[in-house]
Structures are given as structure tokens and as C-alpha cells.
Design a protein around this motif. Structure first.
Motif, short mmCIF file in Angstrom:
data_model
loop_
_atom_site.label_atom_id
_atom_site.label_comp_id
_atom_site.label_asym_id
_atom_site.label_seq_id
_atom_site.Cartn_x
_atom_site.Cartn_y
_atom_site.Cartn_z
N LEU A 62 0.86 -1.17 0.00
CA LEU A 62 0.00 0.00 0.00
C LEU A 62 0.90 1.22 0.00
O LEU A 62 1.70 1.40 0.92
N VAL A 63 0.76 2.07 -1.02
CA VAL A 63 1.66 3.20 -1.19
C VAL A 63 0.87 4.47 -1.49
O VAL A 63 -0.28 4.40 -1.93
N PRO A 64 1.48 5.65 -1.25
CA PRO A 64 0.79 6.90 -1.60
C PRO A 64 0.45 6.95 -3.09
O PRO A 64 1.24 6.55 -3.93
N ALA A 65 -0.75 7.46 -3.39
CA ALA A 65 -1.19 7.54 -4.77
C ALA A 65 -0.42 8.61 -5.54
O ALA A 65 -0.18 9.70 -5.01
N PRO A 66 -0.01 8.32 -6.78
CA PRO A 66 0.70 9.33 -7.58
C PRO A 66 -0.27 10.40 -8.07
O PRO A 66 -1.48 10.20 -8.08
N PRO A 67 0.24 11.55 -8.53
CA PRO A 67 -0.65 12.65 -8.91
C PRO A 67 -1.58 12.35 -10.07
O PRO A 67 -2.67 12.90 -10.15
N GLN A 68 -1.17 11.45 -10.98
CA GLN A 68 -2.01 11.20 -12.15
C GLN A 68 -3.32 10.50 -11.81
O GLN A 68 -4.21 10.39 -12.64
N THR A 69 -3.46 10.00 -10.57
CA THR A 69 -4.73 9.38 -10.17
C THR A 69 -5.79 10.43 -9.88
O THR A 69 -6.97 10.11 -9.77
N GLY A 70 -5.36 11.68 -9.72
CA GLY A 70 -6.32 12.74 -9.45
C GLY A 70 -6.80 12.80 -8.03
O GLY A 70 -7.71 13.56 -7.70
#
Length: 429
Positions: free
Chosen positions: A32-40
Motif C-alpha cells: 500500500l503506497v501513496p497515490a501518484p498525482p495522475q490518479t487525481g
């Protein structure tokens, strides 16, 4: 495909946990990792899988009828243009090697992090800060998130040697806010447009899990605000109950990953227990917060590098980095405060290593210098936490001495001085 990683984006936290559990039940290795910016999404979590498990994972989720929003490649953040002829002899070959890794999006190793924390070459220091600021801009944007904190109890059963509200400090006037007092402050935060309230206290036995759940429910019903808890170590079952009843985020700082120093400053805590608590919070789908203190006695640069590696490897979402400030009535009251420059440098290097995380420009920094919050924002920080504890109690929540009052006015000052943006949701005069 085998050498690539992929991210499964869920519709919500419950969906993310279901995806993770379903794949793990079929022996798929996940993280489980922080979501990248492209996920919105802002401050969210995604499920990470290896490329050679991609097709199997898709098949499992389809078979079990588990929905997901998207699956995207976990692409490296490549930063072109860090290295140019202008650097010349002003930087070392070792620094150029680290910059090349950052340009390529490669992970930094511990010795790379130590170098970035230690270097005193002016040009290298400038590049570290500009790189951190560029990564901040690409990963979390120009908006500085504003959150409101309520320090609702300064009773604590622990004996942490750096903390001014530890159980043995007889010079502290103890208090507990009532539910009604807390909700009154929550209402004022909501009226100001703030979206997240931080409920912070010592480890107070009278604020039981059941009582905190009652408070969480009341806040959700009245305002719908996101809730961050900072109430110390609990059992996994308690963390699960708090999450099920509306807690969104949890802040449990490691303070230091040096076991010896941890034991010295946490005489009645267990290092492995603290790590286990953070793992539970991650497994339960919390936006997971941690952090460290710069300037603890015996701390070396290598220890700080170890802290940053821990934040990265644990997949921490929120990282609070502040200088040590002594507190009256504690065993460490006569020691000097931590170095501001090193603290701000640690913010910058943490941004470079951990990338898409929330990093507050901490109150402790503001307590040492009015403009230190500005420096931290310029070094990659993207959040400011207001202190909203009622004035009658504020001076008694004395984790350290001479605590600065970070209010809306000072937050606006810091944001505007950096040329950054205030959140559109904020209502202020």
C-alpha cells in the motif's frame, strides 16, 4: 513487464482494502503506497503489484467481482535538466552521481541521502532545495493545505524524556477539554472552510476508544470533516474501531529509528511495538502519518538518513519533521534546540526521496523563527497546521517551551511570502 510495477486505483478506501485483501488471499505480493498525482486523488493510497503479477491480478479481481477504478504503470519521476555545465567545479562528482539518479527517477540509497544531508557546498545546497521544490510542485502542486489542530488533553501516561507533558512533569497544569468544548472549536474550523481537523492529546486513559468514537461520530454528523487522530499507541482492534467509525488519518511519529536513542527518549515504550502500530495503521487503510525530531541527544546524520529510508519503505503518507526544543521539567530541559538549517534540509531531502507525501511546515520550526515555516515551504513542505486549542488551555499543551501560535494570519503570511496558493476551500477575511 516483469521489471515494472503497477498501481491499482480503487474507488474509495474500502475498495482499496478489499482489492488488497483479495489479492493477498491468492498469494499476490502487494504493498500500500501513496497515490501518484495522475490518479487525481489527494492524500490517498493505492495497491502496488509487480508487473509479472499484473494479468493474474486482473483475473483474480474479475473472478471475485472486485471493482477497481484503474490500473496504471508506476512510472518513475524523471527530472531533466538538473545537471548542466553551469554546475562546473562547484559540485563534487559524488553529488553529480546522486543528481543523475534523481534525473533518472532511480531510488536513492542510504549513502546518497547521507551525502545530501551533510554537504556544505553552497551550490549543492541550492540545488538540493530547488530540486525538492520542483518535486513538490510536480507531485502535490502549489496549494498549501491548511489543517486545524485541537490539543484536547495534556494528560499522558508516558514518560518521554523530551516531552513537556510527560507523566512525571509536575510543573504542567493539566486539563481535559469536554466534548462540547471540542465541538465548538470544530464548528469554528468548519465555518472557516477547513476540511481536516486534527485531534491531538497525550496518551490519556480517560479518553478511551469508546469516548473518542463518540466524538468522531459527532464531528462527522455536524460537519463531515476529515479527522486526523494523534492519540498514541493503541491495539489493532482499537485502531480498526476508530477507522470504522470515521477516523481518516492517524499520526504516530517514530521520532527516531535509532533504537538506542528511541529507548533513551521513550523509556516506557518499545521500538518494535511502535513499528507494529504503524504497520497496523497502514494495513487498515489509514492515511498514515509519522515523523522525526532533529537534534535529539546522540543523533547523527546517518540516523536521520535512516529515518527517511523508514518513511519511504513504510509508505508513510504524512511526514512531520521538526527540531528538538527543550521543555521545562524534563530530563532534557537544559539541552540546546535542534538546528533549524538541518531540519529544513531534512524536509528537502525527504521530499526528494519520498516524493508524493504530505510534509507540514511544522509549528516547532515556527517556534524558533517566524520565517522558518517559509523556509520549509520553499524546501518542499506543503501543509500548515493551525493551533486551534482554546486560549485558556493553549499554554498548558507544552510539548516544548515557547511554542508559537500558528494561526490563520501567520499561515497566510507564510503562504504568500513563498508565492504559493491558499486552498480554494478556505474562508478568511
Amino acid at each position: 513487464m516483469e521489471n515494472k510495477d503497477f498501481l491499482i486505483v480503487a474507488h474509495n478506501t474500502a475498495g482499496m482494502l478489499l482489492i488488497n485483501k483479495t489479492l493477498q488471499n491468492e498469494n499476490i505480493n502487494t504493498d500500500l503506497v501513496p497515490a501518484p498525482p495522475q490518479t487525481g486523488t489527494i492524500c490517498a493510497i493505492v495497491v502496488k503489484i509487480k508487473g509479472n503479477d499484473l494479468e493474474a491480478s486482473k483475473g483474480i479481481l474479475e473472478k471475485e467481482n472486485v471493482p477497481y477504478r484503474d490500473i496504471i504503470e508506476d512510472r518513475k519521476l524523471k527530472l531533466q535538466g538538473l545537471i548542466d555545465e553551469k554546475l562546473g567545479i562547484a559540485v563534487s562528482n559524488e553529488f553529480l552521481s546522486v543528481l543523475k539518479k534523481i534525473e533518472n527517477g532511480d531510488e536513492l540509497e542510504r549513502n546518497d541521502i547521507v551525502y545530501l544531508l551533510k554537504t556544505d557546498k553552497p551550490k549543492e545546497v541550492d540545488v538540493i532545495f530547488s530540486t525538492a521544490d520542483r518535486i513538490r510542485k510536480e507531485m502535490v502542486g502549489d496549494v498549501v493545505e491548511i489543517r486545524g489542530a485541537i490539543e484536547f488533553s495534556n494528560y499522558c501516561c508516558k514518560s518521554c524524556s523530551y516531552c513537556g507533558i510527560n507523566a512525571g512533569n509536575r510543573s504542567v497544569a493539566r486539563y481535559r477539554m469536554s466534548e462540547e468544548e471540542i465541538l465548538k472549536v470544530v464548528d469554528s474550523l468548519h465555518e472557516a472552510g477547513i476540511k481536516t481537523v486534527i485531534l491531538q492529546s497525550g496518551e490519556d486513559p480517560l479518553w478511551s476508544t469508546e469516548r473518542i468514537i463518540k466524538l468522531i461520530r459527532a464531528i462527522k454528523e455536524r460537519t463531515g470533516m476529515r479527522i486526523t487522530l494523534s492519540v498514541g499507541e493503541r491495539t489493532k482492534a482499537e485502531y480498526e474501531e476508530l477507522k470504522a467509525n470515521g477516523a481518516d488519518n492517524f499520526l504516530l511519529k517514530i521520532e527516531t529509528t535509532n533504537r538506542k536513542i528511541f529507548k533513551e527518549v521513550h523509556p516506557d515504550d518499545d521500538y518494535d511495538r511502535r513499528i507494529q502500530c504503524s504497520k497496523w495503521l497502514k494495513e487498515l487503510g489509514y492515511i498514515n502519518g509519522s515523523g522525526n525530531i532533529i537534534g535529539l541527544p546522540g543523533q547523527e546524520i546517518e540516523d536521520i538518513a535512516g529515518d527517511i529510508m523508514y518513511f519511504k519503505e513504510m509508505g508513510i503518507n504524512m511526514i512531520g519533521i521538526g527540531p528538538f526544543i527543550p521543555a521545562k521539567g524534563t530530563p532534557l530541559e537544559h539541552l540546546p534546540h535542534g538546528d533549524i538549517k538541518l531540519t529544513v534540509r531534512t524536509v528537502a531531502v525527504t521530499r526528494i526521496v519520498c516524493k508524493k507525501v504530505y510534509i507540514p511546515s511544522t509549528t516547532a520550526l515556527a517556534s524558533l523563527d517566524k520565517d522558518a515555516q517559509v523556509w520549509a515551504l520553499n524546501a518542499g513542505a506543503n501543509t500548515i497546521m493551525l493551533i486551534n486549542t482554546p486560549e485558556i488551555y493553549r499554554g498548558s499543551y507544552r510539548i516544548y517551551d515557547n511554542k508559537n501560535m500558528v494561526d490563520m494570519e501567520s499561515a497566510i503570511y507564510a503562504v504568500r511570502k513563498t508565492g504559493r496558493k491558499l486552498p480554494a476551500y478556505l474562508r478568511y477575511s
